[in-house]
Design a protein around this motif. Sequence first.
Motif, PDB file in Angstrom:
ATOM      1  N   UNK A 693       0.836  -1.205   0.000  1.00  0.00           N
ATOM      2  CA  UNK A 693       0.000   0.000   0.000  1.00  0.00           C
ATOM      3  C   UNK A 693       0.870   1.254   0.000  1.00  0.00           C
ATOM      4  N   UNK A 694       1.942   1.231   0.779  1.00  0.00           N
ATOM      5  CA  UNK A 694       2.872   2.367   0.788  1.00  0.00           C
ATOM      6  C   UNK A 694       3.512   2.547  -0.584  1.00  0.00           C
ATOM      7  N   UNK A 695       3.883   1.433  -1.214  1.00  0.00           N
ATOM      8  CA  UNK A 695       4.471   1.509  -2.563  1.00  0.00           C
ATOM      9  C   UNK A 695       3.473   2.100  -3.553  1.00  0.00           C
ATOM     10  N   UNK A 696       2.192   1.759  -3.360  1.00  0.00           N
ATOM     11  CA  UNK A 696       1.132   2.187  -4.274  1.00  0.00           C
ATOM     12  C   UNK A 696       0.710   3.639  -4.036  1.00  0.00           C
ATOM     13  N   UNK A 697       0.725   4.087  -2.765  1.00  0.00           N
ATOM     14  CA  UNK A 697       0.162   5.401  -2.413  1.00  0.00           C
ATOM     15  C   UNK A 697       1.250   6.359  -1.937  1.00  0.00           C
ATOM     16  N   UNK A 698       1.817   6.093  -0.750  1.00  0.00           N
ATOM     17  CA  UNK A 698       2.848   6.984  -0.204  1.00  0.00           C
ATOM     18  C   UNK A 698       3.531   6.330   0.986  1.00  0.00           C
ATOM     19  N   UNK A 699       4.840   6.554   1.085  1.00  0.00           N
ATOM     20  CA  UNK A 699       5.599   6.039   2.235  1.00  0.00           C
ATOM     21  C   UNK A 699       5.598   7.033   3.391  1.00  0.00           C
ATOM     22  N   UNK A 700       5.041   8.224   3.163  1.00  0.00           N
ATOM     23  CA  UNK A 700       5.083   9.276   4.186  1.00  0.00           C
ATOM     24  C   UNK A 700       3.817   9.324   5.025  1.00  0.00           C
ATOM     25  N   UNK A 701       2.901   8.402   4.772  1.00  0.00           N
ATOM     26  CA  UNK A 701       1.614   8.427   5.477  1.00  0.00           C
ATOM     27  C   UNK A 701       1.518   7.308   6.505  1.00  0.00           C
ATOM     28  N   UNK A 702       0.814   7.618   7.565  1.00  0.00           N
ATOM     29  CA  UNK A 702       0.532   6.684   8.639  1.00  0.00           C
ATOM     30  C   UNK A 702      -0.538   5.681   8.167  1.00  0.00           C
ATOM     31  N   UNK A 703      -0.591   4.445   8.714  1.00  0.00           N
ATOM     32  CA  UNK A 703      -1.661   3.517   8.351  1.00  0.00           C
ATOM     33  C   UNK A 703      -3.060   4.131   8.477  1.00  0.00           C
ATOM     34  N   UNK A 704      -3.267   4.970   9.486  1.00  0.00           N
ATOM     35  CA  UNK A 704      -4.568   5.630   9.670  1.00  0.00           C
ATOM     36  C   UNK A 704      -4.919   6.462   8.436  1.00  0.00           C
ATOM     37  N   UNK A 705      -3.962   7.257   7.956  1.00  0.00           N
ATOM     38  CA  UNK A 705      -4.222   8.107   6.790  1.00  0.00           C
ATOM     39  C   UNK A 705      -4.314   7.310   5.505  1.00  0.00           C
ATOM     40  N   UNK A 706      -3.510   6.253   5.409  1.00  0.00           N
ATOM     41  CA  UNK A 706      -3.602   5.388   4.225  1.00  0.00           C
ATOM     42  C   UNK A 706      -5.023   4.836   4.089  1.00  0.00           C
ATOM     43  N   UNK A 707      -5.578   4.374   5.215  1.00  0.00           N
ATOM     44  CA  UNK A 707      -6.932   3.785   5.180  1.00  0.00           C
ATOM     45  C   UNK A 707      -7.979   4.864   4.899  1.00  0.00           C
TER      46      UNK A 707
END
Length: 804
Positions: A693-707
């Motif tokens: 998910x980090x590879x797909x979206x961003x490595x700078x975001x917390x799991x909370x923000x990714x979701x």
Amino acid sequence: MNKKQLTETDIITKYILPAVIDKGWDSMTQIRQEVKLRDGKVIVRGQVAVRKKVKSADIVLYHKPNLPLAVIEAKANKHEIGKGMQQALDYANLLETPFVFASNGDGFIFHDKTAKTTPIETEITLDQFPTPEELWQKYCAWKGYSESQLPIITQAYHDDGSGKSPRYYQLQAINKTIEAISAGQDRILLVMATGTGKTYTAFQIIWRLWKSKTKKRILFLADRNVLVDQTRINDFQPFDTAMTKVEKRTVDPAYEIHLALYQALTGPEEHQKAYKQVDPDFFDLIVIDECHRGSAAEDSAWREILEYFNSATQIGLTATPKETEEVSNIDYFGEPVYTYSLKQGIEDGFLAPYKVIRVDLDIDALGWRPTKGQTDKHGEVIQDRIYNAKDFDRTLVIDERTQLVAETITAYLKRTDPMAKTIVFCNDIDHAERMRRALVNLNPEQVKKNEKYVMKITGDDELGKAQLDNFINPKKAYPVIATTSELMTTGVDAKTCKLVVLDQSIQSMTKFKQIIGRGTRIDDRYGKLWFTILDFKKATELFADERFDGIPEKVMVTNPGTIIDEENPDFDEQLNNPENHNEDADGVEDSRGEYNVGSEDEWTDTGEDTGGEKEPFIKYHVSGVTVKKIAERVQYYDADGKLVTESFKDYTKKTIAKQYTSMDEFVKKWQSSERKQAIIDELEEQGVIWQALEDDVSRDMDPFDLICHVAFDQPPLTRKERAENVKKRNYFTKYSEAAQQVLNALLDKYADQGVTEIESIQVLKVTPFDQMGQPKEIVKNAFGNKQAYEQALSELEALLYAPN
């Protein structure tokens, strides 16, 4: 102690087990706790994979180790007495046990599938739990067993003391086969996906029938030497001195268990028919491995063995029953007594899922036409027509096409794992050799390290065949890449194969399933949880065919008599000619290429003249053609067993939607959770791969923000932005200077590495905390005690995720 306060484990120990043991259940042989039935499905995205976590059945009760009778699911006393029933029914369905119990320690809800009248579910007290004899009698009546069946059915499977026991589906396959034989059935078909342990299952069936003296002389038939030897050395080893391998066309009646190649028992000449050395009633059980091949056809040269021992019980094993208009395993053996499919194996986590990379080449899609009078490398005038994907490497070789395929394989391995075991399926032996050469030239550094980095492993190449064992041995690094045509389609137990390349035109569903089976084995020790299929010939379109993972249906409609290969009338004669093969041959090479004995529709061309009145077959060979990739797409195995083209963002969104109905529900759960790591772990168990998910979206975001961003379309904040927001509030001023220093450092750690980093007490051992003293000192000096530190950390997390 208040019963409501007890854990589930306490309830089992203090209430459930005593109630069961008091009724005469033997804790050593009849009661098993924490029975893990599945391994946990593997979810793959990108180059990352996780296993879904699976629960175990709390208690399974057995009549004997091979006969599960009941499942008990326990819950803590704070729950209603029947809360575990649906979970217990799921386990009971896997084990096919008719008796199911749920309990919270106050009593039991008893679900009885054998009940002839309602209610099916009743509540009983702890001291009303049934005795072993009561459940066994009900079970036998439900199954309809006669007295004469019981000695066979109750015979235990082989236990080597290592703790290894049959998986739930293997136990079902064994028990259903034993049941059918005890009821008088003498033709049996078992369908089990490649990699699910057919040979081990066969061993346990034979062991129980042999030990119970139901069957005294047994023949295990296969059509590959490697299959016979693997069986003898591995799964069948416990038979020890009672077992022999038939060699030099001699059947030794002194042994009880005989392992044999078809080729060792028969041939076209009368003196080769070694099976006639014993009477037709000598064997009372025959197990036919990979029965879709050798003995499937009515006119097969090998069917005569089965017909000679007609009175014996015959069990066919296959991953892919052959069903065509001319050949039917079901017509001979009957409907399968048990089927365990690739889809079930992947869902249970016993088999590796796959991702598919489909590569489309321009000449495959658009075709290629020679110019007028164009000659090939050998001076042959090329027949003027449009050549397409089915022609390439069969009737027409284009060097640039071979080169581009080899370049694509090499590029994939270089960016993933250059030492990943790879099988490249080519159209014929000539194609396999050219592909070997191209891959050698594209990987000079690897070949200089070890010249066996790329090997051609085909039926005509003794050096290549000699490397087959090294290729399938996980402990041996070389060979890494094997180019082949037919030899490795079946019977090659390559557990660590991570890449299957398809540059072969495949029309046969049977063959396609067998090829895919080369990658489906899992080996956790070597990190093999999934595999990639690199497809250049659109072969993976067969995944969409309902026959791929459906229940096999009988297709044979006529008896066509002798099947003559129209392209080669002498083919049947060549197949049975002893000069063309020997007892140790793994395959037969006919005049058109490599041929695996008994596999009538699975041969390949070499382009040589087959004789007769027909025109000589010519394979044209050209170079100087421009070949380009026009498309490359990645597809994944989804929950329905279909291939889907979707990003991990889409997959995550669907997964989260099953867990949380709204963003509010998710935020409340996150905010109220003492440890955010628990929610992160829980979602990972459902297949959310954070790295992907980090590879797909961003490595700078917390799991909370990714979701929140991926699942609920919220504008995201980076970890640094959240940390800055907390600092702006000047919240830390209420703490001492020492505490403020610790909290600011924790905030910086969060910004760099995330919430899981600051939730661990181990964070106080690393920079900059190691400059402040030992963790105990830091906590005491800055906060007074551990409880106050944890309270401050909890408030910090609440601030981090507070709405703006």
